[in-house]
Design an enzyme around this catalytic site. Sequence first.
Site, PDB file in Angstrom:
ATOM      1  N   LYS A   1       0.845  -1.202   0.000  1.00  0.00           N
ATOM      2  CA  LYS A   1       0.000   0.000   0.000  1.00  0.00           C
ATOM      3  C   LYS A   1       0.879   1.249   0.000  1.00  0.00           C
ATOM      4  CE  LYS A   1      -4.021  -2.092   2.235  1.00  0.00           C
ATOM      5  NZ  LYS A   1      -3.845  -3.461   2.590  1.00  0.00           N
TER       6      LYS A   1
ATOM      7  N   GLN B   1      -5.642  -2.571   8.963  1.00  0.00           N
ATOM      8  CA  GLN B   1      -5.361  -3.850   8.319  1.00  0.00           C
ATOM      9  C   GLN B   1      -5.944  -5.013   9.123  1.00  0.00           C
ATOM     10  OE1 GLN B   1      -3.839  -4.022   5.296  1.00  0.00           O
ATOM     11  NE2 GLN B   1      -4.081  -6.231   5.257  1.00  0.00           N
TER      12      GLN B   1
ATOM     13  N   ASP C   1     -12.007   1.213   2.871  1.00  0.00           N
ATOM     14  CA  ASP C   1     -12.298  -0.217   2.703  1.00  0.00           C
ATOM     15  C   ASP C   1     -13.784  -0.448   2.424  1.00  0.00           C
ATOM     16  OD1 ASP C   1     -10.142  -2.046   2.983  1.00  0.00           O
ATOM     17  OD2 ASP C   1     -10.025  -1.640   5.137  1.00  0.00           O
TER      18      ASP C   1
HETATM   19  N1  GUN Z   1      -6.783  -7.843   5.042  1.00  0.00           N
HETATM   20  C1  GUN Z   1      -6.920  -8.577   3.910  1.00  0.00           C
HETATM   21  N2  GUN Z   1      -7.625  -7.891   2.977  1.00  0.00           N
HETATM   22  C2  GUN Z   1      -7.950  -6.702   3.536  1.00  0.00           C
HETATM   23  C3  GUN Z   1      -8.652  -5.565   3.069  1.00  0.00           C
HETATM   24  O1  GUN Z   1      -9.154  -5.502   1.948  1.00  0.00           O
HETATM   25  N3  GUN Z   1      -8.754  -4.520   3.945  1.00  0.00           N
HETATM   26  C4  GUN Z   1      -8.231  -4.574   5.201  1.00  0.00           C
HETATM   27  N4  GUN Z   1      -8.411  -3.519   5.985  1.00  0.00           N
HETATM   28  N5  GUN Z   1      -7.567  -5.612   5.659  1.00  0.00           N
HETATM   29  C5  GUN Z   1      -7.408  -6.671   4.827  1.00  0.00           C
END
Ligand code: GUN
Length: 283
Positions: free
Chosen positions: A52, A96, A119
């Site tokens: 990210k 996350q 998200d």
């Molecule tokens: N962990 C795995 N995929 C995701 C996601 O799309 N968003 C978040 N916040 N955590 C994750």
Amino acid sequence: MPQIIDGRAVAAYVKNKAKSEVEGLFKNDMPVCLVVILVGNDPASCVYVANKRKDCDELGIKSVEYALPESTTMEELLALIEKLNQDKEVNGILCQLPLPKHLDETKVLETISPLKDVDAFHPENVGKIMTGKYEFLPCTPAGIMEMLKYYNISAEGKSCVVIGRSNIVGKPMAMLMLHSNATVTICHSRTENLAEVCANADILISAVGKADFVTADMVKDGAVVIDVGMNRNKEGKLCGDVDYENVSAKASMITPVPGGVGPMTRAMLMCNTVTAAKKQYGI
Ligand code: GUN
């Protein structure tokens, strides 16, 4: 052989558009900033968070990371989120997942401001997806919709089967395909006659998390196959849910793993961050 749906190419196209928007905002004194919160040190999560940061750097988005210890309490985590919610310089907040077991994931996701919820996991944003009047979509389903659009794959009147009913992928994916006028079936671990149901799909989307779960007998001739899985096979190689070699003999179009859905998920987070910033700047 089927046409390969090239997630890297579509992601590059989407990120390029987002980059131009970020540059335009920056020139007008409207910088874009994403905050990522990581609690503990789950190895996969560390990789995702690092990716990210790379994507933000590539697009000119400021990225701030809070790497909190495993021992972080609910009070500490919620206090940080509340502070970030109020911070005018923060446009997007992502916590996350998975969180360590002692933390209440639902409460954490509900505390992130719906305006900064890149998200789209907040119940307010989840509800908006049901009605079709949404600002944010969860990144994986959003990425799949972008890929379908890029390749001119129409869902209109088609039979779509989604395997998996998670809040992050399966449920929102099914809803988006419904909004696109597909006839949608959601399959899951209790589905009877799974192979038969899947073999009826014009568009088959698998989000199960098991290597070689989707076999050729589950696929209709000429189907479009979208593989959301991210697994390791017996040799330790990255693979999806789909038995790629054998399913390729039947599908008309297919996403590879790696290089399919994964890059799109990453790209859509950048798009959501830009959307959040624009909303907050009143654009
Ligand atoms: N962990 C795995 N995929 C995701 C996601 O799309 N968003 C978040 N916040 N955590 C994750």
